[in-house]
Each structure stands twice: as structure tokens, then as C-alpha cells.
Design a protein around this motif. Sequence first.
Motif, PDB file in Angstrom:
ATOM      1  N   THR A  22       0.967  -1.201  -0.065  1.00  0.00           N
ATOM      2  CA  THR A  22      -0.013  -0.031   0.082  1.00  0.00           C
ATOM      3  C   THR A  22       0.817   1.328   0.129  1.00  0.00           C
ATOM      4  O   THR A  22       0.585   1.967  -0.664  1.00  0.00           O
ATOM      5  N   ASN A  23       1.996   1.265   0.739  1.00  0.00           N
ATOM      6  CA  ASN A  23       3.034   2.349   0.707  1.00  0.00           C
ATOM      7  C   ASN A  23       3.459   2.518  -0.500  1.00  0.00           C
ATOM      8  O   ASN A  23       3.560   3.737  -1.030  1.00  0.00           O
ATOM      9  N   ALA A  24       3.947   1.514  -1.181  1.00  0.00           N
ATOM     10  CA  ALA A  24       4.676   1.476  -2.506  1.00  0.00           C
ATOM     11  C   ALA A  24       3.619   2.328  -3.505  1.00  0.00           C
ATOM     12  O   ALA A  24       3.969   2.775  -4.463  1.00  0.00           O
ATOM     13  N   VAL A  25       2.503   1.718  -3.457  1.00  0.00           N
ATOM     14  CA  VAL A  25       1.363   2.177  -4.497  1.00  0.00           C
ATOM     15  C   VAL A  25       1.111   3.863  -4.363  1.00  0.00           C
ATOM     16  O   VAL A  25       1.283   4.531  -5.274  1.00  0.00           O
ATOM     17  N   ASP A  26       1.118   3.951  -2.940  1.00  0.00           N
ATOM     18  CA  ASP A  26       0.887   5.436  -2.420  1.00  0.00           C
ATOM     19  C   ASP A  26       1.916   6.208  -3.000  1.00  0.00           C
ATOM     20  O   ASP A  26       1.914   7.383  -3.782  1.00  0.00           O
ATOM     21  N   ALA A  27       3.231   5.796  -2.738  1.00  0.00           N
ATOM     22  CA  ALA A  27       4.412   6.771  -2.927  1.00  0.00           C
ATOM     23  C   ALA A  27       4.504   6.847  -4.743  1.00  0.00           C
ATOM     24  O   ALA A  27       4.975   7.935  -5.132  1.00  0.00           O
ATOM     25  N   LEU A  28       4.279   5.885  -5.468  1.00  0.00           N
ATOM     26  CA  LEU A  28       4.304   5.915  -6.887  1.00  0.00           C
ATOM     27  C   LEU A  28       3.325   6.877  -7.383  1.00  0.00           C
ATOM     28  O   LEU A  28       3.490   7.515  -8.311  1.00  0.00           O
ATOM     29  N   LEU A  29       2.062   6.836  -6.952  1.00  0.00           N
ATOM     30  CA  LEU A  29       1.216   7.561  -7.197  1.00  0.00           C
ATOM     31  C   LEU A  29       1.374   9.132  -6.988  1.00  0.00           C
ATOM     32  O   LEU A  29       1.138  10.043  -7.882  1.00  0.00           O
ATOM     33  N   ILE A  30       1.942   9.666  -5.960  1.00  0.00           N
ATOM     34  CA  ILE A  30       2.390  10.758  -5.366  1.00  0.00           C
ATOM     35  C   ILE A  30       3.628  11.130  -6.420  1.00  0.00           C
ATOM     36  O   ILE A  30       3.522  12.395  -6.984  1.00  0.00           O
ATOM     37  N   LEU A  31       4.566  10.373  -6.721  1.00  0.00           N
ATOM     38  CA  LEU A  31       5.647  10.717  -7.536  1.00  0.00           C
ATOM     39  C   LEU A  31       4.856  10.843  -8.993  1.00  0.00           C
ATOM     40  O   LEU A  31       5.407  11.966  -9.579  1.00  0.00           O
ATOM     41  N   ILE A  32       3.975  10.276  -9.648  1.00  0.00           N
ATOM     42  CA  ILE A  32       3.432  10.582 -10.784  1.00  0.00           C
ATOM     43  C   ILE A  32       2.616  11.903 -10.794  1.00  0.00           C
ATOM     44  O   ILE A  32       2.834  12.738 -11.923  1.00  0.00           O
TER      45      ILE A  32
END
Length: 581
Positions: free
Chosen positions: A41-51
Motif C-alpha cells: 500500500t505504501n509503495a502504490v501510494d508513493a508511486l501515485l504521488i510521484l506521478i
Amino acid sequence: MKEEKNVKLYERFIFALVLLSIVALFLEQIPGKGLILRIFTNAVDALLILILLIETSVPIIQTKYKTLYIRSNWFTLSFTVFSLLTFAYAKIFHSHAVASNWAVLILFLRNLVVGFKIYTRIKKLSSYFERFTANPAQNILLSFVFLILAGTLLLMMSFSTVDEKGISFIDALFTATSAACVNGLIVKSTVGDFTLAGQIVLLFLMQIGGLGIMLLSFFTVFLLGKKISLQDKMLLSYMLSEDDSSSLRSTVLEIVAVTLVLEAAGAVLLFIGFVPTLGLSAKNLYYSIFHSVSAFCNAGFSLYDTGLETFRLNPLILLTIAFLIIFGGIGFSVLKELRLFFKERIAHCVVKEKTAYKHHIGLNSRISLSLTAGLLLTGTLLFYGFEHGNSMADYGLAEQYLSAFFQSATLRTAGFNSVPFSHFLTPTYLFMCAFMFIGGGSGGTAGGMKTGTLSVLFAAGKAFFAGGDKPVIGRFQVPEHKVKSAVLIFFAGIITVLSAIFILSITEKHNLVHIVFEVFSAITAAGLTAGITPLLSLAGKAVVILLMFFGRLGALTIMAAAVFKSDRVNINLPQADIAIG
């Protein structure tokens, strides 16, 4: 060509990421999740924030007029900055113990972050779908899917439940589907398990689900004086069954206005009716609004665990609920025609004019009104006949007739009860199944196959047995495509019902009559139960969820949404001579 291919790959990546992020959002609500789930969940959130950062910063870097760009997109940029700050804040303080005074503030901000995450993800997903969704039925179907998912997530959160632990995914999905599809079947106590915040979530799901999220979206657009595209007009015409696109704006505004006025009037009457038990309190006002919205939207949710059994001696409450159900169920076009009809005749009486009337009750309205009245009367007499010596044996005569009328009004689509449903006679359950299957009028908040469909089927059957091939209602011939649609709705409903009964008879260990009753109640958005809903297995809940969704959208909408454009060539094949009968 290569650039176009890269863009498509990027869009597919974003699409997959947003889907994963929505899944992660649900997984985040699971208590005591393991290390792998937290990392995911943290990895998906971080990737979404990066995009989000890349998509926001790249246009600023590429443009020559940065100040002008920032001024033109200040809201989007502010939202991005706020999302980043609250995201970072939530991640930093999520696992830290804090003083009790600060705990409430952090919990609020954390839930606010989740709200923004829902908004950004669903908004991005919706914008992606808009590129290829030109089918009105697909738009309606997707709008309900997003509404149910959003409601499910909100009901899983700690602030929605009394024990502050949230509820399981399947129970949240069941409850959100029931509210959004204005059904009323529940696996959790509305007042016992949900907090005020959870109940308000249900209230909004009922209101939005009753009117339709797309309809409310267009209402907001029209209210702001904005124009809509030709594609949106086609979608709106499909939803309202309105051929005249020039009157769409006035139709939408009037539907919402009529809804709010009738719900407000119902709330006032219910407030008076609740005074003996709730007094002149804010709780009384809230209960009145909740039950008025639930009744007009034919949702059937109640803030009393025993339904309205406590108020069987209160005619003001029962009759107010009953007529809200009837007004919501006969259809908005019928309400409009009735308003114009009586307004014109009252005006003629006041000024004593002798000119011809312009407004008359049309065929659709006459069908809806006559069948509604006939079914109400028949249902009242049947219910009284079967149950006056059974479930209503201890009631007085006036109570029996009032309860019989109330159940006749509510059984076709609403889901309220003033009589315990667990010990009815078998004939009572069976005739109620038939009435639920018929449902209310087209274009309203009711479920079932609708009174218009019943009238077309009756006309087609009458023409068949009379040896003719042209069904007629009154002075009008029924078009062939209407007959085909009515037959399709009827048989799709029957096949779905029989399939569900077969599956539930395997997965559930309950009385078959109760299972049959549950299935009819779910697919027709009636929301009545013989008491087995909270006892359903996981598989049983899944089946009922699908039935509620199918019942709200309808066979025609779901089948139309499944149809993709293709070039078809009509070829006349040799006719088959098949022996039948």
C-alpha cells in the motif's frame, strides 16, 4: 508513431496504477495487516504521488509563461500541494502515539487525506473511462459502481462504526450496494452498528442512488448555468426516456426540485409524528429527514431495529411514509403531469375560464396510476385476508387495515415494515413475491419490472389469445420493440431469480420459502426480509449483492452496457420449421 505508442503505454500504466491504488485503499482499512500489505500500500501510494508530482511539474517546466500558467491552474496546483502535505503528514504521524487532544485532530486529517485520495483516484479513473465510454448505459453502470465503491470504503473506516473498528469489506459492500441501489436489506444494524457519520454516509448513498449520480451531476451543471455536450444530452435523454432534448434542462431541475420539496414536506409531517417519542429535539429532526429521504427514494432503511413496528398505532407516520413511497415510486413524469393537470384546472376554477384544457393525463401516467391504485387495493385486501388471524391477530381492526395498507404500499419496492415478517403464512410470502416483482412506475425511484412492462405484457398476451398480432392499450397500438423489451425484462428477471434461488438453496440452510422471498426482495429493490439477511453466508451475501445491483440497473441497461459497436450485416436466412408445444 513511436510517440503515440509510448503515450498509450503510459496511459495503460496509469490506468493499472489507479486500479491498484483503489485496491490498496481498501486493503489499508484491514485491521492488523501484515508487513507485505503495508509495503504494497505504501509503495502504490508513493508511486501515485510521484506521478502526480511529475504530471504537475512537467507542464510548468515546459511552458515559457510560467507565471501565467500558475495563475490559470492555481486550483489544481494548490490541490496538489495540499495532497502532498497531508499525505506526508499522515504517513509521519500515522504510527506515532499522541496526546488525546491531538489524536482527534490527527484522525480527522488522516480521514481527510483518505477522502482526497478517493477523489483523485476516482476522478483520474473516470477521466480515463470518458475517452472510450460513449455508451449511455455504460456511463450509468460505471457511475453506480463508483458510488458503491466509495460508499463501501467510507463504511469500512473507523469513524463509521460504533466500535471504531469499521466493518468487513463484504458487509460494507453489501450495505453500500443496498443503500445506493435503494434496496434496504441490511446485514448490520443501521442505528446499533453505525455512528452518526456512518448513517449520514447511508443517507447520501440513498439520495444519490435514488436520483442517480449522473442526474445529480447534470443538475449541478445546469444550476451553475453551464452547457452540456451533445454526448451528455444523449446520455441524459437515455436516463430520462426523454426524446425532446430542448426540455432536458427544465426536466432535470424539476425532478430535483420535486424530490426536495416532497422530502421536506414528508420530514415536517414525520417530525410532528415523532414528537411523542423524540420530543422537539435535533434528534427528531434528523430522524425525520432520514426516514423521509429513505421513504421517497424507496430505500427502506430505518433508524429503528424493528422497522416501524413501534408506530403501528401512529397513522400520521405510517401514512406519511406510505405516500412518500407511492409518490417516489410512480415516476417523476407522472408527478409532473399531475402537477400541470391540477394546476391548470385550479386556475380555470379561480378565473372561471371556459377555454379548452391544454394539459391532460397521458397514457403512461394513466397506466401507472391505475395499476398502482389497483395493486394497492388488491395488496391491502390480500394481506388483511391472510394475516388478520395470524401475524395481526392481536391488533385492533383499525390497526389491521392500517398495517395492511402500509405493507401493500411498501412491499412493491420500499422495504419498511410495521408487522413482523418472520412468521407469515406461505400464501402471504408468495403473493408478496409477485407484487415485488411488478414493482413501481418507470422513471421513479422504485424497483421491479415496472407497471408499464406489466401493461405491455398483458396487452401482448391479450392480442395473442384473441388471434391478433397487434397489442393495443386503450386507443394506442404498442410498438413491436416495446413488446420485445418487455418480454426480455420479464424473462431476464425470471431466469435471474431462478438461478439465484438455486444457488442460495445450496449455500444457505434456511427455509426455501424464506430464500425465495429474499431473492425476490433483492432483485426488485423491495428490501423486505423474513429475517435471514444477517445470517447469509459469504457466498449468499455475494449473490444478493449482484441481485441488488441487477435490480437497480435493470436488464436493459446492463445488456446495453455489454454491447459493443460492430459493423453488422442483416442477412435473411431460411426460416426454420421447429415443432413446439
